[in-house]
Design a protein around this motif. Structure first.
Motif, PDB file in Angstrom:
ATOM      1  N   ILE A   1       0.858  -1.182   0.000  1.00 28.72           N
ATOM      2  CA  ILE A   1       0.000   0.000   0.000  1.00 28.72           C
ATOM      3  C   ILE A   1       0.891   1.227   0.000  1.00 28.72           C
ATOM      4  CG2 ILE A   1      -1.733   1.290   1.285  1.00 28.72           C
ATOM      5  CD1 ILE A   1      -2.643  -1.415   2.428  1.00 28.72           C
ATOM      6  N   ASP A   2       0.650   2.099  -0.939  1.00 28.51           N
ATOM      7  CA  ASP A   2       1.365   3.363  -1.016  1.00 28.51           C
ATOM      8  C   ASP A   2       0.471   4.427  -0.396  1.00 28.51           C
ATOM      9  OD1 ASP A   2       2.726   5.674  -1.601  1.00 28.51           O
ATOM     10  OD2 ASP A   2       2.565   5.471  -3.777  1.00 28.51           O
ATOM     11  N   PRO A   3       0.756   4.876   0.862  1.00 30.71           N
ATOM     12  CA  PRO A   3      -0.127   5.822   1.530  1.00 30.71           C
ATOM     13  C   PRO A   3      -0.271   7.154   0.798  1.00 30.71           C
ATOM     14  CG  PRO A   3       1.669   5.117   2.984  1.00 30.71           C
ATOM     15  CD  PRO A   3       1.880   4.472   1.653  1.00 30.71           C
ATOM     16  N   SER A   4       0.669   7.502  -0.066  1.00 29.30           N
ATOM     17  CA  SER A   4       0.569   8.769  -0.775  1.00 29.30           C
ATOM     18  C   SER A   4      -0.387   8.683  -1.966  1.00 29.30           C
ATOM     19  CB  SER A   4       1.945   9.205  -1.268  1.00 29.30           C
ATOM     20  OG  SER A   4       2.424   8.283  -2.240  1.00 29.30           O
ATOM     21  N   ASN A   5      -0.847   7.467  -2.287  1.00 29.20           N
ATOM     22  CA  ASN A   5      -1.692   7.297  -3.466  1.00 29.20           C
ATOM     23  C   ASN A   5      -2.970   6.525  -3.127  1.00 29.20           C
ATOM     24  OD1 ASN A   5      -2.464   7.424  -6.127  1.00 29.20           O
ATOM     25  ND2 ASN A   5      -1.330   5.612  -6.723  1.00 29.20           N
TER      26      ASN A   5
ATOM     27  N   VAL B   1       0.133   1.820   7.578  1.00 27.24           N
ATOM     28  CA  VAL B   1      -0.541   3.022   7.077  1.00 27.24           C
ATOM     29  C   VAL B   1      -1.166   3.784   8.244  1.00 27.24           C
ATOM     30  CG1 VAL B   1      -2.420   3.898   5.631  1.00 27.24           C
ATOM     31  CG2 VAL B   1      -0.999   2.016   4.810  1.00 27.24           C
ATOM     32  N   ALA B   2      -1.849   3.066   9.127  1.00 29.65           N
ATOM     33  CA  ALA B   2      -2.489   3.710  10.276  1.00 29.65           C
ATOM     34  C   ALA B   2      -1.447   4.358  11.195  1.00 29.65           C
ATOM     35  CB  ALA B   2      -3.331   2.690  11.040  1.00 29.65           C
TER      36      ALA B   2
ATOM     37  N   ALA C   1       1.484   5.529  10.306  1.00 28.55           N
ATOM     38  CA  ALA C   1       2.037   6.707   9.627  1.00 28.55           C
ATOM     39  C   ALA C   1       1.160   7.939   9.823  1.00 28.55           C
ATOM     40  CB  ALA C   1       2.205   6.426   8.136  1.00 28.55           C
ATOM     41  N   HIS C   2      -0.124   7.700  10.048  1.00 26.90           N
ATOM     42  CA  HIS C   2      -1.066   8.818  10.215  1.00 26.90           C
ATOM     43  C   HIS C   2      -1.554   8.949  11.649  1.00 26.90           C
ATOM     44  CE1 HIS C   2      -1.148   9.663   5.956  1.00 26.90           C
ATOM     45  NE2 HIS C   2      -1.147   8.361   5.761  1.00 26.90           N
ATOM     46  N   ARG C   3      -0.885   8.234  12.556  1.00 27.28           N
ATOM     47  CA  ARG C   3      -1.193   8.290  13.986  1.00 27.28           C
ATOM     48  C   ARG C   3      -2.663   8.008  14.280  1.00 27.28           C
ATOM     49  NH1 ARG C   3       2.728  13.059  16.297  1.00 27.28           N
ATOM     50  NH2 ARG C   3       4.614  12.113  15.491  1.00 27.28           N
ATOM     51  N   LEU C   4      -3.167   6.993  13.647  1.00 25.14           N
ATOM     52  CA  LEU C   4      -4.551   6.563  13.865  1.00 25.14           C
ATOM     53  C   LEU C   4      -4.519   5.423  14.888  1.00 25.14           C
ATOM     54  CD1 LEU C   4      -5.615   6.644  10.126  1.00 25.14           C
ATOM     55  CD2 LEU C   4      -6.142   8.343  11.891  1.00 25.14           C
ATOM     56  N   ASP C   5      -4.358   5.815  16.149  1.00 23.49           N
ATOM     57  CA  ASP C   5      -4.076   4.854  17.206  1.00 23.49           C
ATOM     58  C   ASP C   5      -5.164   3.804  17.386  1.00 23.49           C
ATOM     59  OD1 ASP C   5      -1.700   6.197  17.676  1.00 23.49           O
ATOM     60  OD2 ASP C   5      -2.588   7.494  19.209  1.00 23.49           O
ATOM     61  N   MET C   6      -6.420   4.198  17.359  1.00 23.34           N
ATOM     62  CA  MET C   6      -7.488   3.219  17.558  1.00 23.34           C
ATOM     63  C   MET C   6      -7.527   2.227  16.403  1.00 23.34           C
ATOM     64  SD  MET C   6      -9.785   1.813  19.332  1.00 23.34           S
ATOM     65  CE  MET C   6     -10.144   2.893  20.682  1.00 23.34           C
ATOM     66  N   LEU C   7      -7.326   2.703  15.173  1.00 27.53           N
ATOM     67  CA  LEU C   7      -7.266   1.785  14.044  1.00 27.53           C
ATOM     68  C   LEU C   7      -6.074   0.839  14.165  1.00 27.53           C
ATOM     69  CD1 LEU C   7      -8.278   3.991  11.001  1.00 27.53           C
ATOM     70  CD2 LEU C   7      -9.524   2.071  11.970  1.00 27.53           C
ATOM     71  N   CYS C   8      -4.945   1.346  14.626  1.00 25.23           N
ATOM     72  CA  CYS C   8      -3.777   0.480  14.847  1.00 25.23           C
ATOM     73  C   CYS C   8      -4.134  -0.627  15.822  1.00 25.23           C
ATOM     74  CB  CYS C   8      -2.603   1.280  15.405  1.00 25.23           C
ATOM     75  SG  CYS C   8      -1.785   2.319  14.209  1.00 25.23           S
ATOM     76  N   TYR C   9      -4.794  -0.257  16.901  1.00 29.51           N
ATOM     77  CA  TYR C   9      -5.172  -1.237  17.916  1.00 29.51           C
ATOM     78  C   TYR C   9      -6.111  -2.290  17.337  1.00 29.51           C
ATOM     79  CZ  TYR C   9      -7.564  -3.205  21.935  1.00 29.51           C
ATOM     80  OH  TYR C   9      -8.130  -4.072  22.830  1.00 29.51           O
TER      81      TYR C   9
ATOM     82  N   LEU D   1      -6.700  -3.097  14.172  1.00 28.65           N
ATOM     83  CA  LEU D   1      -6.038  -3.897  13.145  1.00 28.65           C
ATOM     84  C   LEU D   1      -5.081  -4.911  13.770  1.00 28.65           C
ATOM     85  CD1 LEU D   1      -5.385  -1.078  10.548  1.00 28.65           C
ATOM     86  CD2 LEU D   1      -6.828  -3.097  10.184  1.00 28.65           C
ATOM     87  N   ASP D   2      -4.392  -4.491  14.825  1.00 31.09           N
ATOM     88  CA  ASP D   2      -3.496  -5.417  15.503  1.00 31.09           C
ATOM     89  C   ASP D   2      -4.273  -6.560  16.149  1.00 31.09           C
ATOM     90  OD1 ASP D   2      -0.890  -6.252  16.197  1.00 31.09           O
ATOM     91  OD2 ASP D   2      -1.154  -5.448  18.220  1.00 31.09           O
ATOM     92  N   MET D   3      -5.444  -6.278  16.692  1.00 34.16           N
ATOM     93  CA  MET D   3      -6.284  -7.336  17.259  1.00 34.16           C
ATOM     94  C   MET D   3      -6.701  -8.311  16.156  1.00 34.16           C
ATOM     95  SD  MET D   3      -6.421  -6.870  20.479  1.00 34.16           S
ATOM     96  CE  MET D   3      -7.748  -7.940  20.967  1.00 34.16           C
ATOM     97  N   ALA D   4      -7.061  -7.791  14.995  1.00 30.23           N
ATOM     98  CA  ALA D   4      -7.434  -8.654  13.867  1.00 30.23           C
ATOM     99  C   ALA D   4      -6.238  -9.492  13.426  1.00 30.23           C
ATOM    100  CB  ALA D   4      -7.953  -7.809  12.703  1.00 30.23           C
ATOM    101  N   ARG D   5      -5.059  -8.894  13.397  1.00 38.08           N
ATOM    102  CA  ARG D   5      -3.860  -9.627  13.003  1.00 38.08           C
ATOM    103  C   ARG D   5      -3.549 -10.744  13.998  1.00 38.08           C
ATOM    104  NH1 ARG D   5       1.871  -6.694  12.324  1.00 38.08           N
ATOM    105  NH2 ARG D   5       1.279  -6.061  14.409  1.00 38.08           N
ATOM    106  N   MET D   6      -3.692 -10.444  15.292  1.00 38.18           N
ATOM    107  CA  MET D   6      -3.442 -11.477  16.310  1.00 38.18           C
ATOM    108  C   MET D   6      -4.449 -12.615  16.202  1.00 38.18           C
ATOM    109  SD  MET D   6      -2.077  -9.454  19.713  1.00 38.18           S
ATOM    110  CE  MET D   6      -3.644  -8.761  20.109  1.00 38.18           C
TER     111      MET D   6
END
Length: 92
Positions: free
Chosen positions: A5-9, A59-60, A62-70, A72-77
């Motif tokens: 994923i290219d976050p700039s595009n 991507v999350a 890079a944009h400091r989207l902390d709740m999305l990081c959390y 997504l990490d739960m989904a990954r686990m």
């Protein structure tokens, strides 16, 4: 397989149909454990989802989207746990 994923595009998707044009089969058309021909099954799907969420986490972050990081990490686990359990049960 990896998703890069290219976050700039990034472009917004206007509708689910645009992203996934074919609806899944109805419940009456599905076998008890629906697997599309050529699909690697649930373990391969979970492995792919684990890798894909890893890219989305970057991507999350890079944009400091902390709740999305959390989340997504739960989904990954969860995906990793599915892979681990299925592989352990098939090895026995």
């Amino acid at each position: 397989m990896y998703i890069v994923i290219d976050p700039s595009n990034l472009e917004w998707i206007d509708s689910v149909e645009e992203w996934c044009p074919m609806p899944p089969p109805s419940d009456s058309q599905r076998p008890p454990r629906y697997v599309r021909p050529g699909d690697g099954g649930p373990v391969e799907a979970a492995q792919y989802l684990s890798e894909a969420t890893g890219q989305l986490i970057k991507v999350a972050q890079a944009h400091r989207l902390d709740m999305l990081c959390y989340l997504l990490d739960m989904a990954r686990m969860e995906a990793r746990e599915i892979v681990r359990r299925r592989r352990n049960s098939s090895a026995e």
